[in-house]
Design an enzyme around this catalytic site. Structure first.
Site, PDB file in Angstrom:
ATOM      1  N   PHE A  49      -6.342   3.170   5.804  1.00 18.67           N
ATOM      2  CA  PHE A  49      -5.919   2.496   7.031  1.00 18.67           C
ATOM      3  C   PHE A  49      -6.296   1.023   7.015  1.00 18.67           C
ATOM      4  O   PHE A  49      -7.324   0.652   6.437  1.00 18.67           O
ATOM      5  CB  PHE A  49      -6.576   3.167   8.252  1.00 18.67           C
ATOM      6  CG  PHE A  49      -6.218   4.619   8.372  1.00 18.67           C
ATOM      7  CD1 PHE A  49      -5.034   5.013   8.987  1.00 18.67           C
ATOM      8  CD2 PHE A  49      -7.036   5.586   7.799  1.00 18.67           C
ATOM      9  CE1 PHE A  49      -4.685   6.359   9.048  1.00 18.67           C
ATOM     10  CE2 PHE A  49      -6.693   6.931   7.859  1.00 18.67           C
ATOM     11  CZ  PHE A  49      -5.519   7.318   8.484  1.00 18.67           C
ATOM     12  N   GLY A  50      -5.465   0.213   7.693  1.00 24.56           N
ATOM     13  CA  GLY A  50      -5.803  -1.190   7.894  1.00 24.56           C
ATOM     14  C   GLY A  50      -6.730  -1.332   9.086  1.00 24.56           C
ATOM     15  O   GLY A  50      -6.955  -0.370   9.832  1.00 24.56           O
ATOM     16  N   MET A  61       0.885   5.198   0.033  1.00 26.68           N
ATOM     17  CA  MET A  61       0.006   6.325   0.384  1.00 26.68           C
ATOM     18  C   MET A  61       0.829   7.600   0.459  1.00 26.68           C
ATOM     19  O   MET A  61       1.948   7.592   0.982  1.00 26.68           O
ATOM     20  CB  MET A  61      -0.655   6.073   1.741  1.00 26.68           C
ATOM     21  CG  MET A  61      -1.421   4.760   1.833  1.00 26.68           C
ATOM     22  SD  MET A  61      -2.285   4.657   3.402  1.00 26.68           S
ATOM     23  CE  MET A  61      -2.853   2.959   3.356  1.00 26.68           C
ATOM     24  N   ASP A  92     -10.409  -5.387  -1.190  1.00 26.80           N
ATOM     25  CA  ASP A  92      -9.383  -4.905  -0.249  1.00 26.80           C
ATOM     26  C   ASP A  92     -10.063  -4.097   0.844  1.00 26.80           C
ATOM     27  O   ASP A  92     -10.721  -3.094   0.564  1.00 26.80           O
ATOM     28  CB  ASP A  92      -8.387  -4.033  -1.031  1.00 26.80           C
ATOM     29  CG  ASP A  92      -7.254  -3.487  -0.161  1.00 26.80           C
ATOM     30  OD1 ASP A  92      -7.117  -3.916   0.995  1.00 26.80           O
ATOM     31  OD2 ASP A  92      -6.513  -2.624  -0.675  1.00 26.80           O
ATOM     32  N   GLY A  93      -9.874  -4.559   2.096  1.00 25.22           N
ATOM     33  CA  GLY A  93     -10.399  -3.834   3.243  1.00 25.22           C
ATOM     34  C   GLY A  93     -11.358  -4.675   4.063  1.00 25.22           C
ATOM     35  O   GLY A  93     -12.419  -5.053   3.578  1.00 25.22           O
ATOM     36  N   ASP A 135       0.832  -1.208   0.000  1.00 21.30           N
ATOM     37  CA  ASP A 135       0.000   0.000   0.000  1.00 21.30           C
ATOM     38  C   ASP A 135       0.860   1.249   0.000  1.00 21.30           C
ATOM     39  O   ASP A 135       1.540   1.545   0.981  1.00 21.30           O
ATOM     40  CB  ASP A 135      -0.908   0.008   1.235  1.00 21.30           C
ATOM     41  CG  ASP A 135      -2.013  -1.020   1.132  1.00 21.30           C
ATOM     42  OD1 ASP A 135      -2.769  -0.973   0.140  1.00 21.30           O
ATOM     43  OD2 ASP A 135      -2.115  -1.868   2.040  1.00 21.30           O
ATOM     44  N   HIS A 138      -0.512  -1.132  -4.647  1.00 24.62           N
ATOM     45  CA  HIS A 138      -1.780  -0.392  -4.625  1.00 24.62           C
ATOM     46  C   HIS A 138      -1.453   1.070  -4.336  1.00 24.62           C
ATOM     47  O   HIS A 138      -1.119   1.422  -3.216  1.00 24.62           O
ATOM     48  CB  HIS A 138      -2.679  -1.022  -3.531  1.00 24.62           C
ATOM     49  CG  HIS A 138      -3.964  -0.305  -3.319  1.00 24.62           C
ATOM     50  ND1 HIS A 138      -4.745  -0.513  -2.194  1.00 24.62           N
ATOM     51  CD2 HIS A 138      -4.635   0.592  -4.069  1.00 24.62           C
ATOM     52  CE1 HIS A 138      -5.826   0.248  -2.263  1.00 24.62           C
ATOM     53  NE2 HIS A 138      -5.785   0.935  -3.382  1.00 24.62           N
ATOM     54  N   MET A 154     -12.683  -1.408  -3.466  1.00 26.50           N
ATOM     55  CA  MET A 154     -12.366  -1.168  -2.050  1.00 26.50           C
ATOM     56  C   MET A 154     -13.597  -1.496  -1.204  1.00 26.50           C
ATOM     57  O   MET A 154     -14.704  -1.032  -1.490  1.00 26.50           O
ATOM     58  CB  MET A 154     -11.980   0.300  -1.833  1.00 26.50           C
ATOM     59  CG  MET A 154     -10.646   0.717  -2.432  1.00 26.50           C
ATOM     60  SD  MET A 154      -9.213  -0.206  -1.849  1.00 26.50           S
ATOM     61  CE  MET A 154      -9.265   0.077  -0.078  1.00 26.50           C
ATOM     62  N   GLY A 159      -4.871  -7.740   5.401  1.00 27.31           N
ATOM     63  CA  GLY A 159      -3.788  -7.174   6.201  1.00 27.31           C
ATOM     64  C   GLY A 159      -3.833  -7.703   7.616  1.00 27.31           C
ATOM     65  O   GLY A 159      -3.092  -8.621   7.986  1.00 27.31           O
ATOM     66  N   SER A 160      -4.713  -7.136   8.420  1.00 30.09           N
ATOM     67  CA  SER A 160      -4.762  -7.524   9.828  1.00 30.09           C
ATOM     68  C   SER A 160      -5.139  -8.998  10.011  1.00 30.09           C
ATOM     69  O   SER A 160      -4.662  -9.641  10.951  1.00 30.09           O
ATOM     70  CB  SER A 160      -5.715  -6.606  10.601  1.00 30.09           C
ATOM     71  OG  SER A 160      -6.898  -6.376   9.881  1.00 30.09           O
TER      72      SER A 160
HETATM   73  C1  DX5 Z   1      -6.387   0.182   3.119  1.00 32.97           C
HETATM   74  C2  DX5 Z   1      -5.412  -0.639   2.356  1.00 32.97           C
HETATM   75  C3  DX5 Z   1      -5.507  -2.097   2.624  1.00 32.97           C
HETATM   76  C4  DX5 Z   1      -5.232  -2.494   4.063  1.00 32.97           C
HETATM   77  C5  DX5 Z   1      -6.213  -3.560   4.399  1.00 32.97           C
HETATM   78  O1  DX5 Z   1      -6.433   1.471   2.592  1.00 32.97           O
HETATM   79  O2  DX5 Z   1      -5.587  -0.473   0.959  1.00 32.97           O
HETATM   80  O3  DX5 Z   1      -4.702  -2.856   1.740  1.00 32.97           O
HETATM   81  O4  DX5 Z   1      -3.960  -2.983   4.286  1.00 32.97           O
HETATM   82  O5  DX5 Z   1      -6.098  -3.887   5.747  1.00 32.97           O
HETATM   83  P1  DX5 Z   1      -7.152  -4.842   6.453  1.00 32.97           P
HETATM   84  O6  DX5 Z   1      -7.122  -6.163   5.744  1.00 32.97           O
HETATM   85  O7  DX5 Z   1      -6.674  -4.906   7.854  1.00 32.97           O
HETATM   86  O8  DX5 Z   1      -8.512  -4.174   6.339  1.00 32.97           O
HETATM   87 ZN    ZN Z   2      -4.542  -1.879  -0.382  1.00 32.72          ZN
END
Ligand code: DX5
Ligand code: ZN
Length: 227
Positions: free
Chosen positions: A140-141, A34, A172-173, A32, A63, A134, A194-195
């Site tokens: 944010f994760g 940003m 994603d998300g 990611d 991304h 999305m 992610g998490s």
């Molecule tokens: C959020 C990111 C994701 C993030 C997802 O803006 O694009 O890739 O890492 O994290 P989780 O799986 O914890 O929602």
């Molecule tokens: Zn992402």
């Protein structure tokens, strides 16, 4: 088979090579990027992607949550990304950009924020290798999965089928063991987590478990049944 892409946003940024090693067997590593303008958060850029690409065998799925992707995205291909996703909300010329990413040798992918509909982009889909829907607001994760995105996933899968495209559909998300089946049922085939991966005691095991859940939901899904 479903593809699971762990997001290093939830990993330890001081140990990225080891964190990549911890999810061996993943299809892609989701990176990611940003810029604190397109989203209210700042992560990493081209030099980190370049080093990470050298440090792991897992291909990088970058991304880009940044302004001016037309200017920056090609540099991520040069840095070694195997797939580069730009946001359509930020792109000045999405078709030209997708063509440039492909011409440089990476898979071209376009992302839609939760408030961006798919319908205006139906004619662009053949220019892409992947579409990212999305399922949280980017930035944010660890945010809660937005169920209200499921109809958009379904409508996108219908468009892919209608045009007979080889387009991957990524979500994603908020993707976890409790939401991944709904995404697969709706039509997604590439899952960023992610998490749910890096928050687990055994990240590689979490990837395997997520893939198993996605695969069984896909086998029963409307878009694969009878195909
Ligand atoms: C959020 C990111 C994701 C993030 C997802 O803006 O694009 O890739 O890492 O994290 P989780 O799986 O914890 O929602
Ligand atoms: Zn992402």
């Amino acid at each position: 088979m479903a593809q699971i892409n762990p997001s290093i946003l939830s990993a330890n940024f001081a140990r990225l090579a080891e964190e990549a090693e911890a999810v061996k067997g993943s299809d892609w590593l989701h990176v990611d990027v940003m810029d604190n303008h397109f989203v209210p958060n700042l992560t990493l850029g081209v030099p980190v992607v370049e080093s990470l690409a050298r440090a792991t065998d897992i291909p990088l799925d970058c991304h880009l949550m940044i302004e001016e992707p037309d200017r920056w995205a090609p540099q991520y291909v040069e840095a070694g990304a195997g797939s580069v996703t730009f946001h359509v909300e930020a792109a000045a010329a999405p078709v030209r950009l997708a063509r440039e990413i492909r011409a440089k040798g990476a898979r071209a992918s376009m992302a839609l924020k939760p408030g961006t509909p798919i319908e205006p982009y139906e004619d662009l889909l053949p220019e892409l290798d992947m579409l990212l829907i999305m399922t949280v607001e980017p930035g944010f994760g660890g945010q809660a999965f937005l169920d209200i995105m499921l109809p958009k996933i379904r409508r996108t899968r219908q468009l892919i089928d209608k045009h007979g495209l080889e387009l991957w559909l990524q979500v994603d998300g908020g993707v976890s063991a409790s939401t991944i089946e709904r995404c697969a049922e709706a039509g997604a085939d590439v899952f960023v987590a992610g998490s749910a991966v890096y928050g687990a005691k055994d990240p590689a095991g979490a990837v395997r478990d997520l893939r198993a859940l996605a695969d069984s939901a896909t086998a029963e899904a409307w878009w694969t049944c009878g195909h």
